[in-house]
Design an enzyme around this catalytic site. Structure first.
Site, mmCIF file in Angstrom:
data_model
loop_
_atom_site.group_PDB
_atom_site.id
_atom_site.type_symbol
_atom_site.label_atom_id
_atom_site.label_comp_id
_atom_site.label_asym_id
_atom_site.label_seq_id
_atom_site.Cartn_x
_atom_site.Cartn_y
_atom_site.Cartn_z
ATOM 1 N N TYR A 260 -12.220 19.664 -14.730
ATOM 2 C CA TYR A 260 -12.773 18.323 -14.977
ATOM 3 C C TYR A 260 -13.999 18.100 -14.072
ATOM 4 C CZ TYR A 260 -13.001 13.246 -15.159
ATOM 5 O OH TYR A 260 -13.423 11.958 -15.310
ATOM 6 N N LYS B 140 -5.445 8.452 -19.137
ATOM 7 C CA LYS B 140 -5.675 9.015 -20.461
ATOM 8 C C LYS B 140 -4.424 8.829 -21.342
ATOM 9 C CE LYS B 140 -9.557 10.173 -18.534
ATOM 10 N NZ LYS B 140 -9.748 11.471 -17.907
ATOM 11 N N ARG C 12 0.833 -1.206 0.000
ATOM 12 C CA ARG C 12 0.000 0.000 0.000
ATOM 13 C C ARG C 12 0.871 1.260 0.000
ATOM 14 N NH1 ARG C 12 -1.777 1.918 4.559
ATOM 15 N NH2 ARG C 12 -2.326 -0.084 5.472
ATOM 16 N N ASP D 169 -3.550 20.599 -13.345
ATOM 17 C CA ASP D 169 -3.925 19.328 -13.978
ATOM 18 C C ASP D 169 -3.437 19.384 -15.428
ATOM 19 O OD1 ASP D 169 -5.189 17.223 -15.309
ATOM 20 O OD2 ASP D 169 -7.022 17.359 -14.109
HETATM 21 C C1 LIG Z 1 -10.161 11.831 -16.694
HETATM 22 C C2 LIG Z 1 -9.651 13.060 -16.060
HETATM 23 C C3 LIG Z 1 -9.476 13.124 -14.664
HETATM 24 C C4 LIG Z 1 -9.853 11.992 -13.747
HETATM 25 O O1 LIG Z 1 -9.080 10.861 -13.972
HETATM 26 P P1 LIG Z 1 -9.551 9.359 -13.608
HETATM 27 O O2 LIG Z 1 -8.337 8.557 -13.904
HETATM 28 O O3 LIG Z 1 -10.738 9.049 -14.459
HETATM 29 O O4 LIG Z 1 -9.913 9.363 -12.155
HETATM 30 C C5 LIG Z 1 -8.968 14.302 -14.143
HETATM 31 N N1 LIG Z 1 -8.660 15.361 -14.919
HETATM 32 C C6 LIG Z 1 -8.820 15.328 -16.252
HETATM 33 C C7 LIG Z 1 -8.466 16.532 -17.062
HETATM 34 C C8 LIG Z 1 -9.313 14.179 -16.875
HETATM 35 O O5 LIG Z 1 -9.483 14.158 -18.194
#
Ligand SMILES: *Cc1c(COP(=O)(O)O)cnc(C)c1O
Length: 396
Positions: free
Chosen positions: A113, A210, A60, A185
């Protein structure tokens, strides 16, 4: 990487962070599924547990495969430290909960997001944390909110789904002036196209689900930044337990070996597709930072090396047109994710902004006939022909 000169990003994507765990001549990083790590020597065990010596204790907390993924990202974002998470949302929530206390204040934008927006509007207010969500591209208004005093400035660029661009350097500077921690982000841009730390951010985070993983087969998240801050976030995560799975970490490492090639292709295709759609009579508007007509094309040029693989466009007609159009695309999954090798298309009404009402989406400037289009690595000509035939069919 024991090389003398700083390698380029593509070389880092392939090599960085791996040598420590290449065992017994293996050229690939092993997937270490072991939950615990045993020691015959109690003193050595104690040294590792107290972080006087490198090593692992319990899955963990840390794991060799997971560590390699963190190292690769850390080096590509030019950071001192990195820590990973089970998902992108875990990276975002663990970071915010580490940084914020009751009575604190966050300044961010309306276009973050969807999940991040829920943290801002639903969860942080419960803890008596004040959240100011500004118009995403009204930089003067954001600066004014920041100047009132805040603990965290939370930015995202480009944004989802209308690809707005925030001036990261300008807003980071405003945040610094009031002693705030600046978080960015960087999911849409990837470290190939943009490095927020070099623009003044303190922390950069990603949904690795992504572009980093790139194959839509594993969830993950990561935060990079200075050692002391990342250590606090790591501590919060190890106790909350939002740990990245070693198999997912392996899939991220493998995916990232082609990150620069994928992103290069996606940048190029997205630009050509945006230009094609921009002059198509059945397309009302196209949102892509690489178009000179984009409101902040100049800022995008300043802070990005490429404009990314996601664009969106608004069709003529109404939501029935979207219903008709999407199934006609032969080379696009109609799905909720983005950043994969396959093209993915979907309306924000069913993906990023499914929680919102029609009125809320309109207030946020998200048209009902908007399609978010995440460009894959297919041949550009085939994607354009595919869009052409679907547009021809629905405009008839
Ligand atoms: C998809 C996404 C997230 C969240 O990510 P997960 O892996 O689905 O939890 C956060 N910020 C952006 C810009 C995203 O496209």
């Amino acid at each position: 990487m024991s090389k003398n000169t700083q390698p380029h990003l593509g070389t880092m994507a392939v090599w960085a962070g791996e040598d420590e765990y290449l065992m017994q001549g293996a050229t690939q990083v092993p997937v270490v599924h072991s939950v615990s790590f045993g020691y015959n020597d109690v003193d050595e065990w104690l040294d590792v547990a107290l972080e006087r010596k490198k090593g692992h204790i319990y899955g963990r907390n840390t794991n060799p495969t997971v560590h390699v993924f963190e190292e690769k990202l850390r080096l590509m974002e030019g950071a001192e430290a990195a820590t990973s998470f089970a998902t992108g949302m875990a990276a975002i929530s663990n970071t915010l909960y580490t940084l914020l206390r009751p009575g604190d204040r966050v300044v961010s934008a309306k276009d973050t997001y969807g999940g991040t927006n829920v943290i801002f509007t639903e969860f942080l207010p419960r803890l008596n944390i004040d959240v100011a969500l500004c118009d995403t591209t009204d930089f003067a208004a954001i600066e004014a909110e920041i100047a009132k005093g805040c603990n965290v400035v939370y930015l995202e660029s480009p944004t989802n789904p209308t690809l707005k661009v925030m001036d990261l350097e300008r807003l980071a500077k405003a945040g610094k002036a009031v002693g705030a921690t600046i978080v960015v982000d960087n999911t849409f841009a990837t470290p190939i196209n943009q490095n927020p730390l070099a623009l003044g951010a303190d922390l950069v985070l990603h949904s690795a689900t992504k572009f980093l993983g790139g194959h839509a087969d594993a969830l993950g998240g990561v935060v990079c930044g200075p050692k002391d801050l990342v250590k606090q976030i790591y501590h919060y995560r190890e106790i909350n337990g939002a740990t990245l799975h070693p198999m997912a970490a392996y899939l991220m490492i493998r995916g990232m070996k082609t990150l620069h090639l994928r992103v290069r292709q996606q940048n190029e295709s997205a630009q050509q597709i945006a230009e094609f759609l921009a002059v198509h009579p059945f397309v009302r508007s196209v949102y892509y930072p690489g178009l000179p007509s984009h409101t902040h094309h100049d800022i995008a040029r300043k802070q990005m090396r490429g404009f990314g693989g996601v664009l969106s466009f608004e069709l003529q007609g109404d939501f029935d047109t979207v219903r008709d159009f999407l199934p006609r695309l032969n080379y696009a999954h109609a799905a909720a994710n983005l950043g994969s090798v396959e093209t993915i298309a979907g309306p924000p009404a069913t993906t990023s902004h499914v929680e919102c009402t029609l009125e809320e989406r309109q207030a946020m400037g998200i048209p009902e006939t908007l399609i978010r289009y995440s460009v894959g690595i297919e041949d550009t000509a085939d994607l354009i022909a595919d869009l052409q035939q679907a547009l021809d069919a629905v405009s008839r």
